[in-house]
Design a protein around this motif. Structure first.
Motif, PDB file in Angstrom:
ATOM      1  N   ARG A   1      77.846 -18.378  74.565  1.00  0.00           N
ATOM      2  CA  ARG A   1      78.841 -17.935  73.589  1.00  0.00           C
ATOM      3  C   ARG A   1      78.739 -18.706  72.277  1.00  0.00           C
ATOM      4  N   ARG A   2      78.269 -19.969  72.324  1.00  0.00           N
ATOM      5  CA  ARG A   2      78.022 -20.694  71.075  1.00  0.00           C
ATOM      6  C   ARG A   2      76.909 -20.012  70.284  1.00  0.00           C
ATOM      7  N   ASN A   3      75.878 -19.567  71.013  1.00  0.00           N
ATOM      8  CA  ASN A   3      74.787 -18.855  70.361  1.00  0.00           C
ATOM      9  C   ASN A   3      75.278 -17.532  69.785  1.00  0.00           C
ATOM     10  N   LEU A   4      76.156 -16.843  70.515  1.00  0.00           N
ATOM     11  CA  LEU A   4      76.733 -15.600  70.005  1.00  0.00           C
ATOM     12  C   LEU A   4      77.520 -15.848  68.719  1.00  0.00           C
ATOM     13  N   GLY A   5      78.228 -16.981  68.677  1.00  0.00           N
ATOM     14  CA  GLY A   5      78.964 -17.318  67.467  1.00  0.00           C
ATOM     15  C   GLY A   5      78.042 -17.485  66.273  1.00  0.00           C
ATOM     16  N   GLU A   6      76.896 -18.136  66.490  1.00  0.00           N
ATOM     17  CA  GLU A   6      75.910 -18.292  65.420  1.00  0.00           C
ATOM     18  C   GLU A   6      75.363 -16.933  64.991  1.00  0.00           C
ATOM     19  N   MET A   7      75.079 -16.088  65.969  1.00  0.00           N
ATOM     20  CA  MET A   7      74.538 -14.760  65.668  1.00  0.00           C
ATOM     21  C   MET A   7      75.561 -13.919  64.918  1.00  0.00           C
ATOM     22  N   GLN A   8      76.832 -14.100  65.266  1.00  0.00           N
ATOM     23  CA  GLN A   8      77.883 -13.351  64.582  1.00  0.00           C
ATOM     24  C   GLN A   8      77.982 -13.767  63.108  1.00  0.00           C
ATOM     25  N   ASN A   9      77.808 -15.042  62.826  1.00  0.00           N
ATOM     26  CA  ASN A   9      77.815 -15.502  61.438  1.00  0.00           C
ATOM     27  C   ASN A   9      76.682 -14.856  60.641  1.00  0.00           C
ATOM     28  N   LYS A  10      75.525 -14.761  61.291  1.00  0.00           N
ATOM     29  CA  LYS A  10      74.374 -14.136  60.627  1.00  0.00           C
ATOM     30  C   LYS A  10      74.641 -12.649  60.381  1.00  0.00           C
ATOM     31  N   LEU A  11      75.244 -11.981  61.377  1.00  0.00           N
ATOM     32  CA  LEU A  11      75.603 -10.574  61.229  1.00  0.00           C
ATOM     33  C   LEU A  11      76.558 -10.391  60.052  1.00  0.00           C
ATOM     34  N   TYR A  12      77.520 -11.306  59.927  1.00  0.00           N
ATOM     35  CA  TYR A  12      78.519 -11.234  58.852  1.00  0.00           C
ATOM     36  C   TYR A  12      77.851 -11.406  57.487  1.00  0.00           C
TER      37      TYR A  12
ATOM     38  N   PHE B   1      84.445 -14.415  73.576  1.00  0.00           N
ATOM     39  CA  PHE B   1      84.471 -14.414  72.108  1.00  0.00           C
ATOM     40  C   PHE B   1      85.160 -15.646  71.522  1.00  0.00           C
ATOM     41  N   LYS B   2      85.338 -16.667  72.334  1.00  0.00           N
ATOM     42  CA  LYS B   2      86.078 -17.857  71.910  1.00  0.00           C
ATOM     43  C   LYS B   2      85.426 -18.582  70.746  1.00  0.00           C
ATOM     44  N   ASP B   3      84.101 -18.550  70.630  1.00  0.00           N
ATOM     45  CA  ASP B   3      83.399 -19.286  69.580  1.00  0.00           C
ATOM     46  C   ASP B   3      83.060 -18.434  68.365  1.00  0.00           C
ATOM     47  N   PHE B   4      83.640 -17.238  68.277  1.00  0.00           N
ATOM     48  CA  PHE B   4      83.426 -16.398  67.112  1.00  0.00           C
ATOM     49  C   PHE B   4      84.310 -16.874  65.968  1.00  0.00           C
ATOM     50  N   ASN B   5      83.805 -16.710  64.749  1.00  0.00           N
ATOM     51  CA  ASN B   5      84.641 -16.924  63.572  1.00  0.00           C
ATOM     52  C   ASN B   5      85.701 -15.827  63.550  1.00  0.00           C
ATOM     53  N   VAL B   6      86.958 -16.208  63.419  1.00  0.00           N
ATOM     54  CA  VAL B   6      88.040 -15.226  63.531  1.00  0.00           C
ATOM     55  C   VAL B   6      87.961 -14.143  62.463  1.00  0.00           C
ATOM     56  N   ARG B   7      87.323 -14.427  61.337  1.00  0.00           N
ATOM     57  CA  ARG B   7      87.239 -13.414  60.287  1.00  0.00           C
ATOM     58  C   ARG B   7      86.202 -12.336  60.615  1.00  0.00           C
ATOM     59  N   GLY B   8      85.404 -12.588  61.662  1.00  0.00           N
ATOM     60  CA  GLY B   8      84.327 -11.654  61.971  1.00  0.00           C
ATOM     61  C   GLY B   8      84.525 -10.818  63.211  1.00  0.00           C
ATOM     62  N   VAL B   9      85.695 -10.941  63.868  1.00  0.00           N
ATOM     63  CA  VAL B   9      85.923 -10.171  65.092  1.00  0.00           C
ATOM     64  C   VAL B   9      87.394  -9.773  65.182  1.00  0.00           C
ATOM     65  N   ASN B  10      87.631  -8.531  65.581  1.00  0.00           N
ATOM     66  CA  ASN B  10      88.984  -8.029  65.811  1.00  0.00           C
ATOM     67  C   ASN B  10      89.043  -7.396  67.195  1.00  0.00           C
ATOM     68  N   CYS B  11      90.144  -7.615  67.883  1.00  0.00           N
ATOM     69  CA  CYS B  11      90.329  -7.048  69.221  1.00  0.00           C
ATOM     70  C   CYS B  11      91.522  -6.115  69.204  1.00  0.00           C
TER      71      CYS B  11
ATOM     72  N   ALA C   1      84.124  -2.999  60.407  1.00  0.00           N
ATOM     73  CA  ALA C   1      83.429  -2.932  59.122  1.00  0.00           C
ATOM     74  C   ALA C   1      82.052  -3.560  59.268  1.00  0.00           C
ATOM     75  N   ARG C   2      81.192  -3.313  58.326  1.00  0.00           N
ATOM     76  CA  ARG C   2      79.849  -3.904  58.378  1.00  0.00           C
ATOM     77  C   ARG C   2      79.966  -5.427  58.409  1.00  0.00           C
ATOM     78  N   GLY C   3      79.203  -6.020  59.306  1.00  0.00           N
ATOM     79  CA  GLY C   3      79.220  -7.465  59.449  1.00  0.00           C
ATOM     80  C   GLY C   3      80.230  -7.974  60.459  1.00  0.00           C
ATOM     81  N   LYS C   4      80.988  -7.068  61.068  1.00  0.00           N
ATOM     82  CA  LYS C   4      82.041  -7.504  61.970  1.00  0.00           C
ATOM     83  C   LYS C   4      81.901  -6.890  63.361  1.00  0.00           C
ATOM     84  N   TYR C   5      82.575  -7.534  64.304  1.00  0.00           N
ATOM     85  CA  TYR C   5      82.726  -7.037  65.668  1.00  0.00           C
ATOM     86  C   TYR C   5      84.117  -6.435  65.829  1.00  0.00           C
ATOM     87  N   ALA C   6      84.204  -5.390  66.625  1.00  0.00           N
ATOM     88  CA  ALA C   6      85.485  -4.907  67.130  1.00  0.00           C
ATOM     89  C   ALA C   6      85.375  -4.828  68.646  1.00  0.00           C
TER      90      ALA C   6
END
Length: 290
Positions: free
Chosen positions: A41-52, A79-89, A114-119
């Protein structure tokens, strides 16, 4: 710890839920599984930043499963290690009056990332072919043309809804949304254990509702609805994954691992290039000389 091949969990129609595993042995202690989840999940957080930063793709994660299958806690842990600005549930409950005045996909379109984000959809547009199919009176609230009684809801009606869901997912996939659909597959025995836990532990009593027992009696109806929905909608652009969910830590790790491995295949998702290197000395000097 057993190596994970995500292809082993991808659902290829036609399937029968009774033949899909609800438990998998990763040949590792619980502490090892938890450690691997933390790393993943730490790696996912890094990948999410890149996606953003890249801002050309979005990611839609749909979580479905029987009652007590662990949807809420899985979302919290994965999703605990995601940047909160990049994911909505979003958790889709009973439609509002306004939502009932639109087509059944309208409220889900509104929550697409939106582009760059997870839902993350905690339950999703599939409820319209799951609980609505098990309790067809729900559909009457939509006030649809030519649907005046439950008897009007033919197999053709449900097939049309499934076709519309495929069209919806294909459209968003072709426009840059990466889709994951996870079915948290628990056994009926494990559901019983989890319901009893809610009754036996005072701090979990609030999670229990009498309706849980009523819905449990419809297990076979839900199984049938899930089979029809998954078989009709597991596509290359929007695959379903069977997640053995009798053990919660294992289920969480599997979801995180599948997200990580599939997202890593998008080699074009990169941090945007910057021409700052050309001017970095200028700005450093300017700050130093303040």
């Amino acid at each position: 710890m057993e190596n994970i091949d995500i292809k082993d969990f991808s659902i290829q129609p036609e399937i029968k839920l009774s033949e899909l595993p609800t438990h998998i042995d990763l040949e590792a202690k619980a502490s090892k599984v938890e450690k691997q989840l933390l790393k993943t999940r730490r790696n996912l957080g890094e990948m999410q930043n890149k996606l953003y930063a890249h801002s050309k793709y979005s990611v839609l994660v749909c979580i479905q499963g029987m009652d007590t299958s662990g949807k809420d806690s899985l979302i919290r842990e994965v999703f605990k290690d995601f940047n909160v600005r990049g994911v909505n549930c979003y958790s889709f409950k009973k439609p509002t009056l306004l939502e009932l005045q639109q087509d059944f996909l309208w409220r889900h379109y509104k929550r697409l990332p939106a582009r760059g984000k997870y839902a993350v959809f905690n339950r999703s547009h599939y409820e319209n072919v799951l609980i609505s199919r098990v309790h067809p009176k729900i559909v009457l609230n939509e006030n649809l043309p030519h649907i005046n009684q439950v008897e009007d809801l033919s197999e053709e009606f449900w097939n049309k809804r499934l076709r519309q869901i495929n069209q919806f997912e294909q459209i968003i996939a072709e426009n840059g949304t990466i889709i994951f659909k996870f079915f948290l597959n628990i056994s009926k025995d494990e559901q019983k254990n989890r319901l009893l836990r809610r009754l036996n532990k005072p701090h979990k009593n609030w999670k229990f509702a009498p309706e849980d027992i009523e819905e449990r009696q419809l297990w076979n109806n839900y199984t049938s609805a899930y089979e029809k929905a998954i078989n009709a909608t597991s596509k290359s652009y929007a695959p379903w994954y069977n997640i053995p969910a009798d053990d919660k830590p294992t289920a969480r790790y599997l979801v995180a691992k599948i997200l990580e491995e599939r997202m890593s295949t998008f080699s074009d998702i990169k941090y945007p290039e910057s021409d700052l290197d050309k001017t970095i000395k200028f700005y450093k000097d300017k700050l130093d000389n303040e």
